[in-house]
Design a protein around this motif. Structure first.
Motif, PDB file in Angstrom:
ATOM      1  N   VAL A   1       0.871  -1.174  -0.092  1.00  0.00           N
ATOM      2  CA  VAL A   1      -0.041  -0.189   0.013  1.00  0.00           C
ATOM      3  C   VAL A   1       0.803   1.290   0.065  1.00  0.00           C
ATOM      4  CG1 VAL A   1      -1.665   1.303   1.254  1.00  0.00           C
ATOM      5  CG2 VAL A   1      -1.802  -1.152   1.262  1.00  0.00           C
ATOM      6  N   ILE A   2       0.468   2.254  -0.739  1.00  0.00           N
ATOM      7  CA  ILE A   2       1.072   3.431  -0.813  1.00  0.00           C
ATOM      8  C   ILE A   2      -0.001   4.264  -0.009  1.00  0.00           C
ATOM      9  CG2 ILE A   2       1.842   5.473  -2.014  1.00  0.00           C
ATOM     10  CD1 ILE A   2       2.653   3.799  -4.473  1.00  0.00           C
ATOM     11  N   VAL A   3       0.508   5.039   1.086  1.00  0.00           N
ATOM     12  CA  VAL A   3      -0.345   5.597   2.051  1.00  0.00           C
ATOM     13  C   VAL A   3       0.056   7.199   1.629  1.00  0.00           C
ATOM     14  CG1 VAL A   3      -1.133   6.393   4.230  1.00  0.00           C
ATOM     15  CG2 VAL A   3      -0.529   4.029   3.675  1.00  0.00           C
ATOM     16  N   GLU A   4      -1.091   7.880   0.901  1.00  0.00           N
ATOM     17  CA  GLU A   4      -0.921   9.351   0.558  1.00  0.00           C
ATOM     18  C   GLU A   4      -1.991  10.102   0.984  1.00  0.00           C
ATOM     19  OE1 GLU A   4      -1.825  12.530  -0.845  1.00  0.00           O
ATOM     20  OE2 GLU A   4      -2.778  11.209  -2.112  1.00  0.00           O
ATOM     21  N   LEU A   5      -1.883  10.442   2.419  1.00  0.00           N
ATOM     22  CA  LEU A   5      -3.023  11.000   3.334  1.00  0.00           C
ATOM     23  C   LEU A   5      -2.365  12.284   3.939  1.00  0.00           C
ATOM     24  CD1 LEU A   5      -5.004   7.998   4.098  1.00  0.00           C
ATOM     25  CD2 LEU A   5      -5.885   9.890   2.784  1.00  0.00           C
ATOM     26  N   GLY A   6      -2.873  13.249   4.508  1.00  0.00           N
ATOM     27  CA  GLY A   6      -2.498  14.142   5.352  1.00  0.00           C
ATOM     28  C   GLY A   6      -2.533  15.541   4.698  1.00  0.00           C
ATOM     29  N   ALA A   7      -2.608  15.692   3.260  1.00  0.00           N
ATOM     30  CA  ALA A   7      -2.524  16.906   2.816  1.00  0.00           C
ATOM     31  C   ALA A   7      -3.782  17.842   3.245  1.00  0.00           C
ATOM     32  CB  ALA A   7      -2.464  17.042   1.203  1.00  0.00           C
ATOM     33  N   ASN A   8      -4.807  17.225   3.020  1.00  0.00           N
ATOM     34  CA  ASN A   8      -6.042  17.926   3.594  1.00  0.00           C
ATOM     35  C   ASN A   8      -6.379  18.427   5.101  1.00  0.00           C
ATOM     36  OD1 ASN A   8      -7.457  18.231   1.152  1.00  0.00           O
ATOM     37  ND2 ASN A   8      -7.938  16.010   1.012  1.00  0.00           N
ATOM     38  N   ASP A   9      -5.514  17.386   5.768  1.00  0.00           N
ATOM     39  CA  ASP A   9      -5.463  17.652   7.290  1.00  0.00           C
ATOM     40  C   ASP A   9      -4.756  19.068   7.691  1.00  0.00           C
ATOM     41  OD1 ASP A   9      -5.859  14.843   6.934  1.00  0.00           O
ATOM     42  OD2 ASP A   9      -5.426  14.573   9.028  1.00  0.00           O
ATOM     43  N   ALA A  10      -3.565  19.181   6.796  1.00  0.00           N
ATOM     44  CA  ALA A  10      -2.838  20.450   6.946  1.00  0.00           C
ATOM     45  C   ALA A  10      -3.600  21.761   6.312  1.00  0.00           C
ATOM     46  CB  ALA A  10      -1.466  20.188   6.176  1.00  0.00           C
ATOM     47  N   LEU A  11      -4.204  21.418   5.229  1.00  0.00           N
ATOM     48  CA  LEU A  11      -4.929  22.563   4.580  1.00  0.00           C
ATOM     49  C   LEU A  11      -6.117  23.166   5.521  1.00  0.00           C
ATOM     50  CD1 LEU A  11      -5.340  21.406   1.118  1.00  0.00           C
ATOM     51  CD2 LEU A  11      -3.866  23.113   1.708  1.00  0.00           C
ATOM     52  N   ARG A  12      -6.440  22.252   6.201  1.00  0.00           N
ATOM     53  CA  ARG A  12      -7.692  22.488   7.213  1.00  0.00           C
ATOM     54  C   ARG A  12      -7.066  23.027   8.847  1.00  0.00           C
ATOM     55  NH1 ARG A  12     -11.928  17.744   5.728  1.00  0.00           N
ATOM     56  NH2 ARG A  12     -11.949  18.162   3.451  1.00  0.00           N
ATOM     57  N   GLY A  13      -5.936  22.826   8.847  1.00  0.00           N
ATOM     58  CA  GLY A  13      -5.205  23.098  10.112  1.00  0.00           C
ATOM     59  C   GLY A  13      -5.715  22.251  10.968  1.00  0.00           C
ATOM     60  N   ILE A  14      -5.800  20.917  10.831  1.00  0.00           N
ATOM     61  CA  ILE A  14      -6.229  19.883  11.955  1.00  0.00           C
ATOM     62  C   ILE A  14      -5.028  19.978  12.763  1.00  0.00           C
ATOM     63  CG2 ILE A  14      -6.704  17.317  12.179  1.00  0.00           C
ATOM     64  CD1 ILE A  14      -8.420  17.658   9.854  1.00  0.00           C
ATOM     65  N   GLN A  15      -5.053  19.545  14.023  1.00  0.00           N
ATOM     66  CA  GLN A  15      -4.238  19.422  14.965  1.00  0.00           C
ATOM     67  C   GLN A  15      -3.035  18.144  14.623  1.00  0.00           C
ATOM     68  OE1 GLN A  15      -5.208  18.688  19.039  1.00  0.00           O
ATOM     69  NE2 GLN A  15      -6.480  20.730  18.961  1.00  0.00           N
ATOM     70  N   PRO A  16      -1.845  18.440  14.457  1.00  0.00           N
ATOM     71  CA  PRO A  16      -0.969  17.518  13.607  1.00  0.00           C
ATOM     72  C   PRO A  16      -0.908  16.001  14.555  1.00  0.00           C
ATOM     73  CG  PRO A  16       0.122  19.645  13.910  1.00  0.00           C
ATOM     74  CD  PRO A  16      -1.010  19.679  14.616  1.00  0.00           C
ATOM     75  N   GLN A  17      -1.221  15.946  16.081  1.00  0.00           N
ATOM     76  CA  GLN A  17      -1.356  14.691  16.807  1.00  0.00           C
ATOM     77  C   GLN A  17      -2.448  14.070  16.315  1.00  0.00           C
ATOM     78  OE1 GLN A  17       1.170  14.077  19.016  1.00  0.00           O
ATOM     79  NE2 GLN A  17       0.174  12.124  18.859  1.00  0.00           N
ATOM     80  N   ILE A  18      -3.441  14.737  15.780  1.00  0.00           N
ATOM     81  CA  ILE A  18      -4.609  13.779  15.276  1.00  0.00           C
ATOM     82  C   ILE A  18      -4.103  13.019  14.044  1.00  0.00           C
ATOM     83  CG2 ILE A  18      -7.059  14.208  14.116  1.00  0.00           C
ATOM     84  CD1 ILE A  18      -7.550  16.183  16.158  1.00  0.00           C
ATOM     85  N   THR A  19      -3.566  13.848  13.111  1.00  0.00           N
ATOM     86  CA  THR A  19      -2.727  13.422  11.908  1.00  0.00           C
ATOM     87  C   THR A  19      -1.926  12.147  11.996  1.00  0.00           C
ATOM     88  OG1 THR A  19      -3.231  15.397  10.753  1.00  0.00           O
ATOM     89  CG2 THR A  19      -1.909  13.927   9.542  1.00  0.00           C
ATOM     90  N   ARG A  20      -1.088  12.413  13.117  1.00  0.00           N
ATOM     91  CA  ARG A  20      -0.046  11.388  13.442  1.00  0.00           C
ATOM     92  C   ARG A  20      -0.859  10.092  13.955  1.00  0.00           C
ATOM     93  NH1 ARG A  20       5.091  10.886  15.460  1.00  0.00           N
ATOM     94  NH2 ARG A  20       5.370  13.359  15.038  1.00  0.00           N
ATOM     95  N   ASN A  21      -1.693  10.185  14.993  1.00  0.00           N
ATOM     96  CA  ASN A  21      -2.535   8.819  15.348  1.00  0.00           C
ATOM     97  C   ASN A  21      -3.202   8.251  14.388  1.00  0.00           C
ATOM     98  OD1 ASN A  21      -1.634  10.106  18.021  1.00  0.00           O
ATOM     99  ND2 ASN A  21      -3.709  10.853  18.469  1.00  0.00           N
ATOM    100  N   ASN A  22      -3.757   8.946  13.179  1.00  0.00           N
ATOM    101  CA  ASN A  22      -4.504   8.409  12.174  1.00  0.00           C
ATOM    102  C   ASN A  22      -3.422   7.580  11.293  1.00  0.00           C
ATOM    103  OD1 ASN A  22      -7.146   9.133  13.131  1.00  0.00           O
ATOM    104  ND2 ASN A  22      -6.828  11.042  12.032  1.00  0.00           N
TER     105      ASN A  22
END
Length: 209
Positions: free
Chosen positions: A91-112
């Motif tokens: 699997v190539i996991v290509e996720l997180g760009a929309n998290d950053a664009l929305r200013g989601i807390q990085p810890q949430i992105t990390r956990n996911n």
């Protein structure tokens, strides 16, 4: 003569493109609009261009587009089990760009992303994390926390890392759509060319595992 005809017909069938297509490996691209082919023709998206590049190099692999435009890392995690079937080898996991664009807390992105990678590795699936960089208008503090997520998780879970999915394409108007965010067909071609060595490393790991 009839027996010879049957044998020849069988050989022709076995050697035909339809019968011969049985990929040894299945590679799923779990991503957002950057890999889903946003506003591109069906053959111009990242999975499709990657498939052509791998075919040209003689790989027996099926590349599956599991990208959803607008998806965040939370969305990717919520659909992981049905987006990446039990028959996936890599699997190539290509996720997180929309998290950053929305200013989601990085810890949430990390956990996911941590949970996605952990689940896949527990299933014996080889993973390539395609990294993303935080928009600099969010400030240096945000970037300092967001940017290292991918490298740290790759090291933690024994996954491969491609540091920045948009390397060589980001901010280049000739390689992006009019929105300045999504790569056009030429931009996707650059991404495929750049990431290909890591994808080949990923497939080698999947083949040997």
């Amino acid at each position: 003569m009839r027996r010879l005809y049957v044998i020849l017909s069988f050989l022709v069938f076995c050697l035909s493109p339809i019968a011969a297509y049985s990929a040894d490996l299945k590679l799923v691209v779990l991503g957002d609009s950057l890999s889903a082919g946003y506003q591109l023709a069906p053959e111009e998206g990242f999975p499709e261009q990657l498939q052509k590049a791998l075919d040209a190099r003689g790989y027996s692999v099926q590349v599956v587009n599991a990208g959803v435009s607008g998806d965040t890392s939370s969305g990717g995690l919520s659909r992981l089990d049905w987006s990446v079937g039990t028959d996936a080898d890599a699997v190539i996991v290509e996720l997180g760009a929309n998290d950053a664009l929305r200013g989601i807390q990085p810890q949430i992105t990390r956990n996911n992303l941590d949970e996605i990678t952990k689940r896949l590795r527990e299933r014996g699936v080889e993973v390539l994390l395609a990294g993303m960089l935080a928009p600099r208008n969010l400030g240096p503090e945000y970037a300092e926390v967001f940017d290292p997520i991918y490298s740290e998780l790759a090291k933690l879970h024994g996954a491969l890392l491609y540091p920045f999915f948009l390397e060589g394409v980001a901010l280049n108007p000739d390689l992006n759509l009019s929105d300045g965010i999504h790569p056009n067909a030429d931009g996707v071609a650059i991404i495929v060319e750049n990431i290909l060595p890591k994808v080949e490393e990923l497939l080698a790991k999947a083949q040997s595992s």
